[in-house]
Motif scaffolding. Structure first.
Motif, PDB file in Angstrom:
ATOM      1  N   MET A   1       0.149  -1.593   0.024  1.00 16.46           N
ATOM      2  CA  MET A   1      -0.400  -0.265   0.096  1.00 16.46           C
ATOM      3  C   MET A   1       1.005   1.401   0.237  1.00 16.46           C
ATOM      4  SD  MET A   1      -2.822   0.808  -0.571  1.00 16.46           S
ATOM      5  CE  MET A   1      -4.564   2.124   0.612  1.00 16.46           C
ATOM      6  N   GLY A   2       2.241   0.997   0.576  1.00 14.94           N
ATOM      7  CA  GLY A   2       2.331   2.422   1.188  1.00 14.94           C
ATOM      8  C   GLY A   2       3.148   2.304  -0.774  1.00 14.94           C
ATOM      9  N   VAL A   3       3.732   1.955  -1.336  1.00 16.72           N
ATOM     10  CA  VAL A   3       4.228   2.239  -2.751  1.00 16.72           C
ATOM     11  C   VAL A   3       3.585   2.223  -3.364  1.00 16.72           C
ATOM     12  CG1 VAL A   3       4.844   1.013  -4.718  1.00 16.72           C
ATOM     13  CG2 VAL A   3       5.846   0.255  -2.583  1.00 16.72           C
ATOM     14  N   ILE A   4       2.123   2.686  -3.369  1.00 16.60           N
ATOM     15  CA  ILE A   4       1.114   2.893  -4.156  1.00 16.60           C
ATOM     16  C   ILE A   4       1.263   4.681  -3.611  1.00 16.60           C
ATOM     17  CG2 ILE A   4      -1.595   3.330  -4.825  1.00 16.60           C
ATOM     18  CD1 ILE A   4      -1.455  -0.118  -4.144  1.00 16.60           C
ATOM     19  N   ILE A   5       0.846   5.080  -2.479  1.00 21.02           N
ATOM     20  CA  ILE A   5       0.805   6.631  -2.140  1.00 21.02           C
ATOM     21  C   ILE A   5       1.891   6.863  -2.339  1.00 21.02           C
ATOM     22  CG2 ILE A   5       1.092   7.656   0.090  1.00 21.02           C
ATOM     23  CD1 ILE A   5      -0.593   5.655   1.178  1.00 21.02           C
ATOM     24  N   VAL A   6       3.454   6.161  -2.674  1.00 24.89           N
ATOM     25  CA  VAL A   6       4.036   6.873  -3.139  1.00 24.89           C
ATOM     26  C   VAL A   6       3.964   7.216  -4.177  1.00 24.89           C
ATOM     27  CG1 VAL A   6       6.750   6.877  -3.234  1.00 24.89           C
ATOM     28  CG2 VAL A   6       6.143   6.407  -1.135  1.00 24.89           C
ATOM     29  N   ALA A   7       4.082   6.339  -5.387  1.00 21.63           N
ATOM     30  CA  ALA A   7       3.487   6.525  -6.321  1.00 21.63           C
ATOM     31  C   ALA A   7       2.423   7.735  -6.514  1.00 21.63           C
ATOM     32  CB  ALA A   7       3.356   5.249  -7.574  1.00 21.63           C
ATOM     33  N   LEU A   8       1.632   7.411  -5.978  1.00 16.33           N
ATOM     34  CA  LEU A   8       0.236   8.814  -6.554  1.00 16.33           C
ATOM     35  C   LEU A   8       1.074   9.684  -5.892  1.00 16.33           C
ATOM     36  CD1 LEU A   8      -2.496   9.785  -7.370  1.00 16.33           C
ATOM     37  CD2 LEU A   8      -3.076   8.947  -4.246  1.00 16.33           C
ATOM     38  N   ALA A   9       1.921   9.889  -4.941  1.00 12.97           N
ATOM     39  CA  ALA A   9       2.634  11.578  -4.208  1.00 12.97           C
ATOM     40  C   ALA A   9       3.465  11.780  -5.461  1.00 12.97           C
ATOM     41  CB  ALA A   9       2.531  11.401  -3.251  1.00 12.97           C
ATOM     42  N   ALA A  10       4.111  11.074  -5.851  1.00 15.49           N
ATOM     43  CA  ALA A  10       5.038  11.306  -7.651  1.00 15.49           C
ATOM     44  C   ALA A  10       4.637  12.162  -8.178  1.00 15.49           C
ATOM     45  CB  ALA A  10       5.989   9.701  -7.475  1.00 15.49           C
ATOM     46  N   GLY A  11       3.482  11.165  -8.477  1.00 15.26           N
ATOM     47  CA  GLY A  11       2.682  11.757  -9.857  1.00 15.26           C
ATOM     48  C   GLY A  11       1.876  12.659  -9.126  1.00 15.26           C
ATOM     49  N   ILE A  12       1.705  13.263  -8.247  1.00 18.20           N
ATOM     50  CA  ILE A  12       0.983  14.740  -8.110  1.00 18.20           C
ATOM     51  C   ILE A  12       2.309  15.340  -7.830  1.00 18.20           C
ATOM     52  CG2 ILE A  12       0.281  16.245  -6.233  1.00 18.20           C
ATOM     53  CD1 ILE A  12      -1.712  13.652  -5.163  1.00 18.20           C
ATOM     54  N   ALA A  13       3.267  15.658  -7.406  1.00 20.76           N
ATOM     55  CA  ALA A  13       4.946  16.400  -7.098  1.00 20.76           C
ATOM     56  C   ALA A  13       4.938  16.129  -8.922  1.00 20.76           C
ATOM     57  CB  ALA A  13       5.251  15.970  -6.851  1.00 20.76           C
ATOM     58  N   LEU A  14       4.851  15.594 -10.127  1.00 21.09           N
ATOM     59  CA  LEU A  14       5.644  15.937 -11.332  1.00 21.09           C
ATOM     60  C   LEU A  14       4.242  17.201 -11.830  1.00 21.09           C
ATOM     61  CD1 LEU A  14       7.090  15.395 -13.547  1.00 21.09           C
ATOM     62  CD2 LEU A  14       5.827  13.189 -14.240  1.00 21.09           C
ATOM     63  N   GLY A  15       2.847  16.668 -11.637  1.00 23.01           N
ATOM     64  CA  GLY A  15       1.960  17.267 -12.792  1.00 23.01           C
ATOM     65  C   GLY A  15       1.797  18.652 -11.891  1.00 23.01           C
ATOM     66  N   ALA A  16       1.742  19.106 -10.698  1.00 28.52           N
ATOM     67  CA  ALA A  16       2.291  19.950 -10.175  1.00 28.52           C
ATOM     68  C   ALA A  16       3.215  21.463 -10.567  1.00 28.52           C
ATOM     69  CB  ALA A  16       2.419  19.952  -8.679  1.00 28.52           C
ATOM     70  N   SER A  17       4.745  20.618 -10.661  1.00 28.04           N
ATOM     71  CA  SER A  17       6.150  20.877 -11.213  1.00 28.04           C
ATOM     72  C   SER A  17       5.770  21.453 -12.456  1.00 28.04           C
ATOM     73  CB  SER A  17       6.926  19.781 -11.007  1.00 28.04           C
ATOM     74  OG  SER A  17       7.373  18.485 -12.170  1.00 28.04           O
ATOM     75  N   ARG A  18       4.839  21.005 -13.419  1.00 33.94           N
ATOM     76  CA  ARG A  18       5.191  21.368 -14.845  1.00 33.94           C
ATOM     77  C   ARG A  18       6.362  20.711 -15.519  1.00 33.94           C
ATOM     78  NH1 ARG A  18       0.013  23.368 -14.072  1.00 33.94           N
ATOM     79  NH2 ARG A  18      -0.799  24.894 -12.649  1.00 33.94           N
ATOM     80  N   LEU A  19       6.730  19.829 -15.061  1.00 34.72           N
ATOM     81  CA  LEU A  19       7.714  20.118 -15.994  1.00 34.72           C
ATOM     82  C   LEU A  19       6.889  18.551 -16.953  1.00 34.72           C
ATOM     83  CD1 LEU A  19      10.311  18.066 -13.312  1.00 34.72           C
ATOM     84  CD2 LEU A  19      10.452  19.812 -14.087  1.00 34.72           C
ATOM     85  N   LEU A  20       6.046  18.113 -17.815  1.00 34.51           N
ATOM     86  CA  LEU A  20       5.204  17.690 -17.919  1.00 34.51           C
ATOM     87  C   LEU A  20       4.819  18.454 -18.956  1.00 34.51           C
ATOM     88  CD1 LEU A  20       3.466  15.140 -16.858  1.00 34.51           C
ATOM     89  CD2 LEU A  20       5.142  14.539 -18.053  1.00 34.51           C
TER      90      LEU A  20
END
Length: 98
Positions: A1-20
């Protein structure tokens, strides 16, 4: 479950960072749909390969149905609450003290 939360948080950070680039964001919906389809096919294959599970599908089917309906209802309710909260805070005027 922790891996899922970390992956979701990483995706949120990536989207919020405007790197894409914005052009890539438009194709994410298709990527998500394709990935979910592949996951569902893999899940179905795993269920189909489990003979014990298939033998007990009758009694398990009703429980699975109830759990699925309650999961969807809970997800919709949570989405409604979050969307309502976002709408209320997005439309609220800024308060200035002083």
């Amino acid at each position: 479950m922790g891996v899922i939360i970390v992956a979701l948080a990483a995706g949120i950070a990536l989207g919020a960072s405007r790197l894409l680039p914005a052009a890539r964001l438009g194709s994410l919906g298709r990527l998500i749909t394709a990935t979910l389809f592949i996951m569902l096919v893999a899940l179905g294959a795993q269920i189909g390969a489990n003979r014990e599970l298939l033998a007990n599908i009758g009694p398990l089917g009703w429980r699975a149905f109830v759990i699925s309906v309650l999961s969807v209802a809970g997800s919709v309710a949570a989405l409604y609450i979050v969307a309502r909260h976002i709408r209320l805070t997005a439309g609220a005027p800024e308060r200035r003290d002083g």
